[in-house]
Write a protein that holds these residues in place. Structure first.
Motif, PDB file in Angstrom:
ATOM      1  N   LEU A 109       0.817  -1.215   0.000  1.00 49.49           N
ATOM      2  CA  LEU A 109       0.000   0.000   0.000  1.00 49.49           C
ATOM      3  C   LEU A 109       0.850   1.263   0.000  1.00 49.49           C
ATOM      4  CD1 LEU A 109      -1.973  -2.258   1.209  1.00 49.49           C
ATOM      5  CD2 LEU A 109      -3.188  -0.338   2.231  1.00 49.49           C
ATOM      6  N   TYR A 110       2.079   1.168   0.520  1.00 53.01           N
ATOM      7  CA  TYR A 110       2.942   2.344   0.655  1.00 53.01           C
ATOM      8  C   TYR A 110       4.166   2.278  -0.249  1.00 53.01           C
ATOM      9  CZ  TYR A 110      -0.014   3.519   4.585  1.00 53.01           C
ATOM     10  OH  TYR A 110      -1.107   3.839   5.367  1.00 53.01           O
ATOM     11  N   ARG A 111       4.143   1.390  -1.228  1.00 51.57           N
ATOM     12  CA  ARG A 111       5.195   1.297  -2.237  1.00 51.57           C
ATOM     13  C   ARG A 111       6.584   1.119  -1.599  1.00 51.57           C
ATOM     14  NH1 ARG A 111       5.133   5.818  -6.308  1.00 51.57           N
ATOM     15  NH2 ARG A 111       5.778   4.192  -7.774  1.00 51.57           N
ATOM     16  N   GLY A 112       6.623   0.392  -0.488  1.00 53.32           N
ATOM     17  CA  GLY A 112       7.885   0.109   0.197  1.00 53.32           C
ATOM     18  C   GLY A 112       8.338   1.174   1.158  1.00 53.32           C
ATOM     19  N   LEU A 113       7.627   2.278   1.250  1.00 53.14           N
ATOM     20  CA  LEU A 113       8.085   3.416   2.056  1.00 53.14           C
ATOM     21  C   LEU A 113       7.795   3.259   3.545  1.00 53.14           C
ATOM     22  CD1 LEU A 113       7.166   6.269  -0.413  1.00 53.14           C
ATOM     23  CD2 LEU A 113       9.469   5.686   0.359  1.00 53.14           C
ATOM     24  N   ARG A 282       6.491  -2.014 -10.741  1.00 54.79           N
ATOM     25  CA  ARG A 282       5.238  -1.263 -10.603  1.00 54.79           C
ATOM     26  C   ARG A 282       4.871  -1.035  -9.142  1.00 54.79           C
ATOM     27  NH1 ARG A 282       0.736  -4.823 -12.882  1.00 54.79           N
ATOM     28  NH2 ARG A 282       1.844  -6.252 -11.470  1.00 54.79           N
ATOM     29  N   LEU A 283       5.372  -1.896  -8.271  1.00 54.79           N
ATOM     30  CA  LEU A 283       4.867  -1.954  -6.899  1.00 54.79           C
ATOM     31  C   LEU A 283       5.657  -1.109  -5.913  1.00 54.79           C
ATOM     32  CD1 LEU A 283       4.187  -5.801  -6.645  1.00 54.79           C
ATOM     33  CD2 LEU A 283       2.791  -4.014  -7.710  1.00 54.79           C
ATOM     34  N   TRP A 284       6.789  -0.538  -6.334  1.00 52.26           N
ATOM     35  CA  TRP A 284       7.693   0.093  -5.374  1.00 52.26           C
ATOM     36  C   TRP A 284       8.040   1.514  -5.785  1.00 52.26           C
ATOM     37  CZ3 TRP A 284       7.579  -3.255  -1.566  1.00 52.26           C
ATOM     38  CH2 TRP A 284       7.427  -4.609  -1.863  1.00 52.26           C
ATOM     39  N   HIS A 285       8.256   2.356  -4.816  1.00 53.20           N
ATOM     40  CA  HIS A 285       8.701   3.723  -5.088  1.00 53.20           C
ATOM     41  C   HIS A 285      10.107   3.680  -5.709  1.00 53.20           C
ATOM     42  CE1 HIS A 285      10.081   7.838  -4.221  1.00 53.20           C
ATOM     43  NE2 HIS A 285       8.802   8.167  -4.192  1.00 53.20           N
ATOM     44  N   PRO A 286      10.406   4.576  -6.650  1.00 49.85           N
ATOM     45  CA  PRO A 286      11.735   4.539  -7.297  1.00 49.85           C
ATOM     46  C   PRO A 286      12.900   4.616  -6.318  1.00 49.85           C
ATOM     47  CG  PRO A 286      10.257   5.945  -8.542  1.00 49.85           C
ATOM     48  CD  PRO A 286       9.510   5.544  -7.306  1.00 49.85           C
ATOM     49  N   LEU A 287      12.791   5.398  -5.240  1.00 51.16           N
ATOM     50  CA  LEU A 287      13.884   5.471  -4.270  1.00 51.16           C
ATOM     51  C   LEU A 287      14.044   4.156  -3.516  1.00 51.16           C
ATOM     52  CD1 LEU A 287      13.576   9.044  -2.717  1.00 51.16           C
ATOM     53  CD2 LEU A 287      15.491   8.134  -4.045  1.00 51.16           C
ATOM     54  N   VAL A 288      12.962   3.476  -3.239  1.00 56.56           N
ATOM     55  CA  VAL A 288      13.041   2.169  -2.593  1.00 56.56           C
ATOM     56  C   VAL A 288      13.747   1.184  -3.517  1.00 56.56           C
ATOM     57  CG1 VAL A 288      11.671   0.219  -1.735  1.00 56.56           C
ATOM     58  CG2 VAL A 288      11.032   2.564  -1.136  1.00 56.56           C
ATOM     59  N   ARG A 289      13.412   1.233  -4.794  1.00 45.76           N
ATOM     60  CA  ARG A 289      14.061   0.357  -5.759  1.00 45.76           C
ATOM     61  C   ARG A 289      15.567   0.622  -5.826  1.00 45.76           C
ATOM     62  NH1 ARG A 289      12.873  -3.920  -8.480  1.00 45.76           N
ATOM     63  NH2 ARG A 289      13.467  -3.093 -10.503  1.00 45.76           N
ATOM     64  N   SER A 290      15.954   1.875  -5.960  1.00 45.48           N
ATOM     65  CA  SER A 290      17.368   2.202  -6.206  1.00 45.48           C
ATOM     66  C   SER A 290      18.220   2.145  -4.930  1.00 45.48           C
ATOM     67  CB  SER A 290      17.491   3.585  -6.838  1.00 45.48           C
ATOM     68  OG  SER A 290      16.993   4.591  -5.973  1.00 45.48           O
ATOM     69  N   ARG A 291      17.664   2.569  -3.795  1.00 43.82           N
ATOM     70  CA  ARG A 291      18.455   2.648  -2.555  1.00 43.82           C
ATOM     71  C   ARG A 291      18.433   1.371  -1.728  1.00 43.82           C
ATOM     72  NH1 ARG A 291      19.425   8.116  -0.882  1.00 43.82           N
ATOM     73  NH2 ARG A 291      19.519   9.377  -2.778  1.00 43.82           N
ATOM     74  N   LEU A 292      17.384   0.541  -1.927  1.00 43.76           N
ATOM     75  CA  LEU A 292      17.255  -0.658  -1.112  1.00 43.76           C
ATOM     76  C   LEU A 292      17.318  -1.932  -1.945  1.00 43.76           C
ATOM     77  CD1 LEU A 292      14.529   0.120   1.591  1.00 43.76           C
ATOM     78  CD2 LEU A 292      16.942  -0.420   1.964  1.00 43.76           C
TER      79      LEU A 292
END
Length: 298
Positions: A109-113, A282-292
């Motif tokens: 629901l929060y795109r990994g944030l 599609r499911l994750w915020h771009p910063l979550v993808r790149s930083r985590l």
């Protein structure tokens, strides 16, 4: 628009209507939910809006529904209720245990944030605590966390000094008494809570981050509801309506948090279920993808 029940009765007669009315009532899906137990009203409103969006998108294929809120209990208690079928749906951070107790609907629901945690401190100590520049320095501080949140187990496994709190509402007083140095909340939830506490503030230079997923969990006794929600997610991800709702609801908070400008203190999450769909961008915020995720090789 259908006629009121009384008007229909007068036109058709009670004897004719009763079986029809009963059949219609039986087709309405009742969803007994416990959304974000112990969270603030703005978070609760967002999660209910997402739930309604998914259910609204599937009315044509699955029929009408009605939501019923349950009483507020601890997260552990809510998962026992969902396992037994006492309630139908809860929203919470995932863990291996929770996915065994329920049917996870694996779209965050929060795109990994919710795994991107902003530290909270007394305003009088913010300059001192904002000077932290490494995991080792942060781990030496006393961190408060709610005992039955998965975050507590994640940080404990990484060697953080933790004070386990019985519920969310106790953290401001623990900070004021300096029983803990910090408390941390997700980037999408922290500001509505802290803005109401003028003696507390959100640190600005660093954050704690671990891979995490925040899902709707459905009772094992309601597999049809779980499938309906999965269908709803496919629809709202395809037509952009979920992303629009997300940006409208939490976009201002993310701008305020300035996540890209902060030092990310990464922490592993050993209890992240292997089925977590980290590869689906599609499911994750771009910063979550790149930083985590990408930083961890996912």
């Amino acid at each position: 628009m259908s006629l009121p029940r009384r008007s229909l009765l007068s036109l058709l007669g009670g004897a004719l209507l009763s079986p029809l009315s009963q059949a219609q009532d039986e087709t309405v899906l009742v969803v007994r939910h416990a959304l974000s137990q112990g969270q603030n009203a703005k978070v609760l409103s967002y999660e209910q809006t997402v739930l309604q969006l998914l259910l609204d998108k599937t009315v044509a294929s699955h029929g009408p529904y009605r939501l019923e809120a349950s009483e507020v209990v601890s997260q552990n208690r809510a998962f026992l209720q969902i396992q037994s079928g006492e309630i139908d749906l809860i929203s919470a951070m995932s863990s291996s245990t929770r996915e065994r107790q329920s049917l996870p609907v694996r779209v965050c629901l929060y795109r990994g944030l919710m795994g991107v945690r902003l530290p909270i401190a007394l305003r009088s100590r913010m300059a001192e605590l904002d000077a932290v520049s490494s995991n080792a320095q942060a781990q030496a501080l006393r961190m408060g966390q709610v005992a039955d949140w998965p975050d507590t187990q994640i940080l404990a496994a990484a060697g953080w000094r933790l004070e386990r709190l019985p519920k969310l509402a106790t953290f401001p007083e623990m900070l004021r008494r300096q029983r803990v140095d910090l408390f941390a909340l997700g980037a999408t939830e922290v500001y509505p809570i802290i803005d109401a506490l003028p003696d507390l503030g959100v640190l600005e230079r660093w954050l704690i981050a671990y891979p995490a997923a925040f899902y709707f969990f459905v009772s094992p006794q309601k597999p049809i509801l779980a499938e309906r929600l999965r269908k709803g997610w496919e629809l709202v991800l395809a037509d952009g309506s979920f992303l629009a709702l997300f940006e409208r609801t939490v976009g201002a908070q993310l701008t305020r948090a300035r996540l890209a400008e902060r030092l990310w203190l990464r922490v592993p999450n050993p209890d992240l279920p292997p089925e977590t769909p980290l590869q689906d961008s599609r499911l994750w915020h771009p910063l979550v993808r790149s930083r985590l995720h990408q930083a961890d090789g996912h």
